[in-house]
Design an enzyme around this catalytic site. Structure first.
Site, PDB file in Angstrom:
ATOM      1  N   ARG A 177      -0.394  -9.017  13.241  1.00  0.00           N
ATOM      2  CA  ARG A 177      -1.043  -7.973  12.438  1.00  0.00           C
ATOM      3  C   ARG A 177      -1.874  -8.585  11.313  1.00  0.00           C
ATOM      4  O   ARG A 177      -2.935  -8.059  10.967  1.00  0.00           O
ATOM      5  CB  ARG A 177       0.018  -7.012  11.882  1.00  0.00           C
ATOM      6  CG  ARG A 177       0.513  -6.043  12.965  1.00  0.00           C
ATOM      7  CD  ARG A 177       1.883  -5.482  12.677  1.00  0.00           C
ATOM      8  NE  ARG A 177       1.992  -4.841  11.395  1.00  0.00           N
ATOM      9  CZ  ARG A 177       3.143  -4.667  10.737  1.00  0.00           C
ATOM     10  NH1 ARG A 177       4.269  -5.108  11.255  1.00  0.00           N
ATOM     11  NH2 ARG A 177       3.152  -4.056   9.585  1.00  0.00           N
ATOM     12  N   ARG A 212      -9.665   0.771   8.913  1.00  0.00           N
ATOM     13  CA  ARG A 212      -9.207  -0.587   9.185  1.00  0.00           C
ATOM     14  C   ARG A 212     -10.261  -1.403   9.940  1.00  0.00           C
ATOM     15  O   ARG A 212     -10.014  -2.560  10.259  1.00  0.00           O
ATOM     16  CB  ARG A 212      -7.957  -0.508  10.057  1.00  0.00           C
ATOM     17  CG  ARG A 212      -6.666  -0.836   9.328  1.00  0.00           C
ATOM     18  CD  ARG A 212      -5.559  -0.669  10.347  1.00  0.00           C
ATOM     19  NE  ARG A 212      -4.367  -1.357  10.028  1.00  0.00           N
ATOM     20  CZ  ARG A 212      -3.324  -0.819   9.406  1.00  0.00           C
ATOM     21  NH1 ARG A 212      -3.368   0.395   8.949  1.00  0.00           N
ATOM     22  NH2 ARG A 212      -2.231  -1.516   9.238  1.00  0.00           N
ATOM     23  N   ARG A 253      11.302  -1.145  11.024  1.00  0.00           N
ATOM     24  CA  ARG A 253      10.261  -0.812  12.009  1.00  0.00           C
ATOM     25  C   ARG A 253      10.250  -1.835  13.151  1.00  0.00           C
ATOM     26  O   ARG A 253      10.444  -3.016  12.922  1.00  0.00           O
ATOM     27  CB  ARG A 253       8.888  -0.818  11.323  1.00  0.00           C
ATOM     28  CG  ARG A 253       8.533   0.500  10.678  1.00  0.00           C
ATOM     29  CD  ARG A 253       7.348   0.415   9.759  1.00  0.00           C
ATOM     30  NE  ARG A 253       6.194  -0.295  10.302  1.00  0.00           N
ATOM     31  CZ  ARG A 253       5.049  -0.449   9.652  1.00  0.00           C
ATOM     32  NH1 ARG A 253       4.896   0.061   8.436  1.00  0.00           N
ATOM     33  NH2 ARG A 253       4.048  -1.099  10.196  1.00  0.00           N
ATOM     34  N   ARG A 259      11.310  -5.277   5.012  1.00  0.00           N
ATOM     35  CA  ARG A 259      11.088  -3.847   4.724  1.00  0.00           C
ATOM     36  C   ARG A 259      12.120  -2.985   5.456  1.00  0.00           C
ATOM     37  O   ARG A 259      12.425  -3.205   6.617  1.00  0.00           O
ATOM     38  CB  ARG A 259       9.675  -3.464   5.168  1.00  0.00           C
ATOM     39  CG  ARG A 259       9.410  -1.974   5.164  1.00  0.00           C
ATOM     40  CD  ARG A 259       7.937  -1.637   5.193  1.00  0.00           C
ATOM     41  NE  ARG A 259       7.167  -2.360   6.182  1.00  0.00           N
ATOM     42  CZ  ARG A 259       5.834  -2.432   6.176  1.00  0.00           C
ATOM     43  NH1 ARG A 259       5.137  -1.817   5.237  1.00  0.00           N
ATOM     44  NH2 ARG A 259       5.206  -3.113   7.100  1.00  0.00           N
ATOM     45  N   LYS A 281       0.829  -1.216   0.000  1.00  0.00           N
ATOM     46  CA  LYS A 281       0.000   0.000   0.000  1.00  0.00           C
ATOM     47  C   LYS A 281       0.862   1.265   0.000  1.00  0.00           C
ATOM     48  O   LYS A 281       0.659   2.155  -0.812  1.00  0.00           O
ATOM     49  CB  LYS A 281      -0.934   0.022   1.230  1.00  0.00           C
ATOM     50  CG  LYS A 281      -1.879  -1.162   1.327  1.00  0.00           C
ATOM     51  CD  LYS A 281      -2.821  -1.041   2.520  1.00  0.00           C
ATOM     52  CE  LYS A 281      -2.108  -1.046   3.862  1.00  0.00           C
ATOM     53  NZ  LYS A 281      -1.349  -2.271   4.167  1.00  0.00           N
TER      54      LYS A 281
HETATM   55  P1  ADP Z   1       2.178  -1.792   3.223  1.00  0.00           P
HETATM   56  O1  ADP Z   1       2.146  -0.293   3.233  1.00  0.00           O
HETATM   57  O2  ADP Z   1       0.977  -2.387   2.543  1.00  0.00           O
HETATM   58  O3  ADP Z   1       2.400  -2.390   4.572  1.00  0.00           O
HETATM   59  P2  ADP Z   1       4.739  -1.495   1.760  1.00  0.00           P
HETATM   60  O4  ADP Z   1       4.400  -0.686   0.571  1.00  0.00           O
HETATM   61  O5  ADP Z   1       5.480  -0.839   2.843  1.00  0.00           O
HETATM   62  O6  ADP Z   1       3.403  -2.241   2.315  1.00  0.00           O
HETATM   63  O7  ADP Z   1       5.545  -2.770   1.237  1.00  0.00           O
HETATM   64  C1  ADP Z   1       6.015  -3.782   2.126  1.00  0.00           C
HETATM   65  C2  ADP Z   1       7.418  -4.238   1.671  1.00  0.00           C
HETATM   66  O8  ADP Z   1       7.295  -4.955   0.431  1.00  0.00           O
HETATM   67  C3  ADP Z   1       8.395  -3.108   1.398  1.00  0.00           C
HETATM   68  O9  ADP Z   1       9.677  -3.526   1.800  1.00  0.00           O
HETATM   69  C4  ADP Z   1       8.313  -2.885  -0.107  1.00  0.00           C
HETATM   70  O10 ADP Z   1       9.559  -2.411  -0.640  1.00  0.00           O
HETATM   71  C5  ADP Z   1       8.025  -4.289  -0.617  1.00  0.00           C
HETATM   72  N1  ADP Z   1       7.120  -4.307  -1.781  1.00  0.00           N
HETATM   73  C6  ADP Z   1       6.058  -3.491  -2.022  1.00  0.00           C
HETATM   74  N2  ADP Z   1       5.443  -3.830  -3.178  1.00  0.00           N
HETATM   75  C7  ADP Z   1       6.127  -4.906  -3.671  1.00  0.00           C
HETATM   76  C8  ADP Z   1       5.972  -5.734  -4.845  1.00  0.00           C
HETATM   77  N3  ADP Z   1       4.979  -5.510  -5.722  1.00  0.00           N
HETATM   78  N4  ADP Z   1       6.851  -6.745  -5.019  1.00  0.00           N
HETATM   79  C9  ADP Z   1       7.842  -6.965  -4.115  1.00  0.00           C
HETATM   80  N5  ADP Z   1       8.040  -6.239  -3.001  1.00  0.00           N
HETATM   81  C10 ADP Z   1       7.189  -5.210  -2.769  1.00  0.00           C
HETATM   82  P1  ADP Z   2       0.998  -1.952   7.771  1.00  0.00           P
HETATM   83  O1  ADP Z   2       0.223  -1.542   6.574  1.00  0.00           O
HETATM   84  O2  ADP Z   2       2.334  -2.504   7.440  1.00  0.00           O
HETATM   85  O3  ADP Z   2       0.228  -2.832   8.698  1.00  0.00           O
HETATM   86  P2  ADP Z   2       0.736   0.711   9.049  1.00  0.00           P
HETATM   87  O4  ADP Z   2       1.886   1.615   9.025  1.00  0.00           O
HETATM   88  O5  ADP Z   2      -0.445   1.018   8.213  1.00  0.00           O
HETATM   89  O6  ADP Z   2       1.321  -0.720   8.710  1.00  0.00           O
HETATM   90  O7  ADP Z   2       0.217   0.538  10.553  1.00  0.00           O
HETATM   91  C1  ADP Z   2       1.086   0.250  11.611  1.00  0.00           C
HETATM   92  C2  ADP Z   2       0.304   0.143  12.912  1.00  0.00           C
HETATM   93  O8  ADP Z   2      -0.305   1.412  13.209  1.00  0.00           O
HETATM   94  C3  ADP Z   2      -0.857  -0.854  12.919  1.00  0.00           C
HETATM   95  O9  ADP Z   2      -0.427  -2.175  13.221  1.00  0.00           O
HETATM   96  C4  ADP Z   2      -1.759  -0.250  14.016  1.00  0.00           C
HETATM   97  O10 ADP Z   2      -1.263  -0.554  15.298  1.00  0.00           O
HETATM   98  C5  ADP Z   2      -1.588   1.246  13.794  1.00  0.00           C
HETATM   99  N1  ADP Z   2      -2.608   1.777  12.857  1.00  0.00           N
HETATM  100  C6  ADP Z   2      -2.382   2.350  11.646  1.00  0.00           C
HETATM  101  N2  ADP Z   2      -3.534   2.718  11.059  1.00  0.00           N
HETATM  102  C7  ADP Z   2      -4.531   2.363  11.926  1.00  0.00           C
HETATM  103  C8  ADP Z   2      -5.945   2.447  11.898  1.00  0.00           C
HETATM  104  N3  ADP Z   2      -6.606   2.965  10.839  1.00  0.00           N
HETATM  105  N4  ADP Z   2      -6.638   1.969  12.960  1.00  0.00           N
HETATM  106  C9  ADP Z   2      -6.014   1.451  14.031  1.00  0.00           C
HETATM  107  N5  ADP Z   2      -4.683   1.317  14.120  1.00  0.00           N
HETATM  108  C10 ADP Z   2      -3.938   1.771  13.071  1.00  0.00           C
END
Ligand code: ADP
Ligand code: ADP
Ligand code: ZN
Length: 217
Positions: free
Chosen positions: A171, A88, A160, A127, A13
């Site tokens: 998660r 979420r 992170r 990541r 995302k």
């Molecule tokens: P999210 O915001 O959904 O948690 P991220 O965009 O941070 O996900 O991506 C999670 C990890 O996967 C990062 O290290 C990113 O560089 C990698 N990543 C994102 N999209 C792809 C993809 N299409 N193929 C391989 N790795 C990806």
């Molecule tokens: P990812 O997409 O990799 O799960 P985020 O950066 O979106 O990571 O979120 C990290 C953490 O921040 C979540 O595990 C949660 O604890 C908190 N968080 C983020 N967005 C929300 C939300 N909309 N509602 C509740 N908790 C949230």
């Protein structure tokens, strides 16, 4: 364009959000980034959120909704916005509907990025993020030119606290329980487009744009 990016942790995302917000010139609003910034700055909000985040749990709805509501009132959201990681829960989604309807507006589309669980764990655990500019890398799938150093700003990369296998597993469980129901919620409102997130970053981006602009592949 008023968009939501939906998907489990590690789906890509944040990565896609950077390109989408550039293309449509809309602000990228990541609730996770807002919380991490507040933790870094040691604000009251940061202190409140940290305990939940470290355990892989969701921060309570009322805390998150208030932040997003404030952010959406900002002038830069007038022409559109991209929400990443919010809503979420169904509760958050309903609160968002109420906020937008008060502002006499609504959502255009919800982009749902789907990726299998084993890939999600690999993605999240590998990541790395730039301390300075927030750019996201992956040690294997999207490595920087020089290990540990950001290509864009030469900042130091970090992992992170919640990107360890145990917390990522939790998660993903929380996603299945609390967030996945939003897929049906938005499908019923005819807002949902689903994208296969296991392809390369550029292919996923092209498919998102095609889905948003209504061209067939
Ligand atoms: P999210 O915001 O959904 O948690 P991220 O965009 O941070 O996900 O991506 C999670 C990890 O996967 C990062 O290290 C990113 O560089 C990698 N990543 C994102 N999209 C792809 C993809 N299409 N193929 C391989 N790795 C990806
Ligand atoms: P990812 O997409 O990799 O799960 P985020 O950066 O979106 O990571 O979120 C990290 C953490 O921040 C979540 O595990 C949660 O604890 C908190 N968080 C983020 N967005 C929300 C939300 N909309 N509602 C509740 N908790 C949230
Ligand atoms: Zn950087």
């Amino acid at each position: 364009m008023r968009l939501i990016l939906l998907g489990p942790p590690g789906a890509g995302k944040g990565t896609q959000a950077v390109s989408i917000s550039e293309k449509y010139k809309i602000p990228h609003i990541s609730t996770g980034d807002i919380f991490r910034y507040n933790i870094k700055m040691q604000t009251e909000l940061g202190k409140k959120a940290k305990g939940y985040m470290d355990q892989g749990l969701l921060v309570p709805d009322e805390v998150v909704v208030e932040i997003v509501e404030d952010r959406l009132k900002n002038q830069d959201c007038k022409a559109g916005f991209l929400l990443d990681g919010f809503p979420r829960t169904v509760n958050q989604a309903k609160a968002l509907e109420a906020v937008l309807s008060k502002m006499n507006t609504g959502l255009d589309k919800v982009v749902n990025i789907e990726v299998d669980k084993d890939i999600l764990v690999q993605r999240a655990v590998g990541r790395r993020i730039c301390k300075n500019c927030g750019a996201t890398y992956h040690v294997e799938f999207n490595p920087p030119e020089k290990s540990g150093i950001c290509d864009k700003c030469s900042g130091e990369l970090y992992q992170r606290d919640d990107d360890n296998e145990k917390t990522v597993g939790k998660r993903i469980e929380v996603y299945v329980e609390e967030t996945k129901p939003l897929i049906d919620f938005y499908r019923e409102k005819n807002k949902l487009v689903t994208i296969d997130g296991k392809n390369d970053i550029n292919i996923v981006f092209d498919e998102i744009i095609e889905a948003l602009e209504g061209n067939s592949l």
